[in-house]
Design a protein around this motif. Sequence first.
Motif: not given
Length: 819
Positions: A40, A62, A66, A69-70, A83
Amino acid sequence: MNGPEELKRSNSAFESSVNINSEVEAKQRALLIEWLNSILPNLNFPIKASDEELRACLIDGTVLCQILKRLKPASVDEANYSYNSSMSRSGKIARFLTTLGKLGISRFEMSDLEKGSMKPVINCLLNLRAEYITEPSTALLHHVGHKFHEVFQLKQGCYSDLPAAKITEMMKSTSLDNAPTQSLLSVVNGILDESVDRKNGEIPHRVACLLRKVVQEIERRISTQADHLRTQNNLFKTREEKYQSRIRVLEALASGTGEETEIVMNQLQQIKTEKSKLEEKKKLEDDDVAKLMKEKDQQMLENLALKRELEMAKKTYELRCLQMETEYKGAKSGFEERIKELEHLLQVSRNKVRELEANSDSKYQRWSRKESIYQSFMDLQHCALRELRFSSDSIKQEISKAQQSHADDLYCLGGRLKALAGAAENYHAVLAENRRLFNEVQDLKGNIRVYCRIRPFLPGQTKQQTTIEYIGENGELIFANPSKPGKDGQRMFKFNKVFGPDATQAEVFSDTQPLIRSALDGYNVCIFAYGQTGSGKTYTMSGPSGPHEEDWGVNYRALNDLFNLSQNRRSSIMYEVAVQMVEIYNEQVRDLLTNDAVPDASMHPVTSTEDVLELMDIGLKNRAIGATALNERSSRSHSVVTVHVRGKDLKTGIPLHGNLHLVDLAGSERVDRSEATGDRLKEAQHINKSLSALGDVIFALAQKSPHVPYRNSKLTQILQSSLGGQAKTLMFVQLSPDVNSYSESLSTLKFAERVSGVELGAARSSKEGRDVRELMEQVASLKDTIAKKDDEIERLQLLKDLKNVYPGVNSEKRGLNTF
């Protein structure tokens, strides 16, 4: 007494182990934060952050979303992460923990993240990191690196064709950092394979830059992975020392009280359990380290090979650059020279433009002066026109009065002229009829017909110098003397027909055909060609050697026509045709078909055109020819082809007999021009003697002398029946148009003029039962008709003159409108 001391030592050991645990937890936390910052980039979290700072970063859920999702985009899509501010933090953390359960990774409790210990959270995230750190391509393939992987997987083998913008995008740090290592290696292999396949081994500059960036990224990843392995190894060594110290403490406490011993034994059992787990994990990590070291060694070998290939490509590229620089310098010098030339041309063009501008200015001034002059002239003309209009009006009034006074007279005159105009329209038809009647009278009188044919210029002769001034349609020929220009040197001759240099063999024969067909009606027909040597006599009579059908002369065409016509008449008349062919060489008659000198020539019956062609070829081969200064293939003898026609009328039984003589005379020549010597001189003397005898016979016939010297030559003896009898005779006069043959051509024309005046008498057919009196009556009738036609022609000529005087009077209405 030893108990307190051992307890102190155990406390100090616990404190040291606690310190070691805190150090290990700090390293684990730093490793986790470093990993979070790497996946990130926008997080920028400090490496030495505390547990509370890490809790504050992860508490809203959050960052956790992330991370997933990555690493696992598909899982995020399945869980429908969003989000939006509408989702609570507990909902995000719950869904994150649910996804970890589906992935088979140990989870932490939500209370641990909110206010409990951060160790379960850190261990969970480190397990997640361990799950995906060895397979980055699986997690990152669908994110930023996906574009890089997709492009170079689809475009392998054609990297040089990629646009510069695409390569620049792939060389960005974000694309290279997120690209899978396998994709980077495939890119390197693809570029090298492509450079090997190329004939010149060149790699484009932009592709070489991309290759350098990819190799640097691979080296960076290998170095990072080695650092990570060293960190893990140090961590394992620290844990091993911690456990060893714990074991020593526990062994020291083993001799203590039972309660302490039980506590220590429980801790020892827990430590052994953790140790076994750590040993298993260490074993797995050692295997991973060995595997990674092996891969590192392999990648190092590949990197060395790639570096060598890159250096070779770089050298090739530098050589190519030097070559291109040399070519550029050469091209630059050429372009500079070309630019100088163009600048010179531009300067010349500018000078011309200035000259043209100066000329245009001067012309403009001249035209301005002329315009003023013309304007003044136009003003004068306008004044004169006004005066003319006034005069014109007065004249129109006078003309209208005169027109009215003459209208009645013109009406009467128009009626008369209308009748005369109708008669004048038949003027040309009357002339054609008169010409036909004149030819019939000529036939009845028995005049020798004379056709003049002019040979075209030979190669090498100048066409501008010619003795032929004019050729008329009705047989007129104007012959010019080159030494006397103008009308004084011109003389006109009149013959039955004159053929120009462009006349074809077919056109010449078409005017001769009616005369030749008379042989089938029982008449004696004679056709002979006369002229100087090289004027085209043999060409007219026989054609060129080995001729095609379109080049046939009179001989071949006459015999072919006789056979065709006899075939058409076979239902009413039966014909038999025989051919003789002789030559007169040095006053000796020789049979050309047997090549014997005999008194009577052999007669060969023929039944087809092929028979005639065969006999003619035999005769032409046996004929005497020789080369002179005037003609390379000059005929040195007179050739006579005689066609005997015997016929019988199948209805009446009346027989008929006709003969056709086709004579090709040898050329008359001057010995000084032909440069004849020896046998050629003797031949020329005999030829000239026989032609002179022919001239004497023609002169005697023209003078109607009682004695005609036919016996002075073998030629005149053979032609006696044609010249002295009642036969139809035609002479071809052959002329050479060049000025060097002026005297010979003039002599030939004079001889032909005398021949055209010879009257042989009306030709008679050999048919029995015919009366000459009918022919004489026909002659008288034709003479009366000609006299009447002459009167009519004079009257039409008068009408024509009147029509020229009053050209507008074609009808009554038109005559009135004209006046």
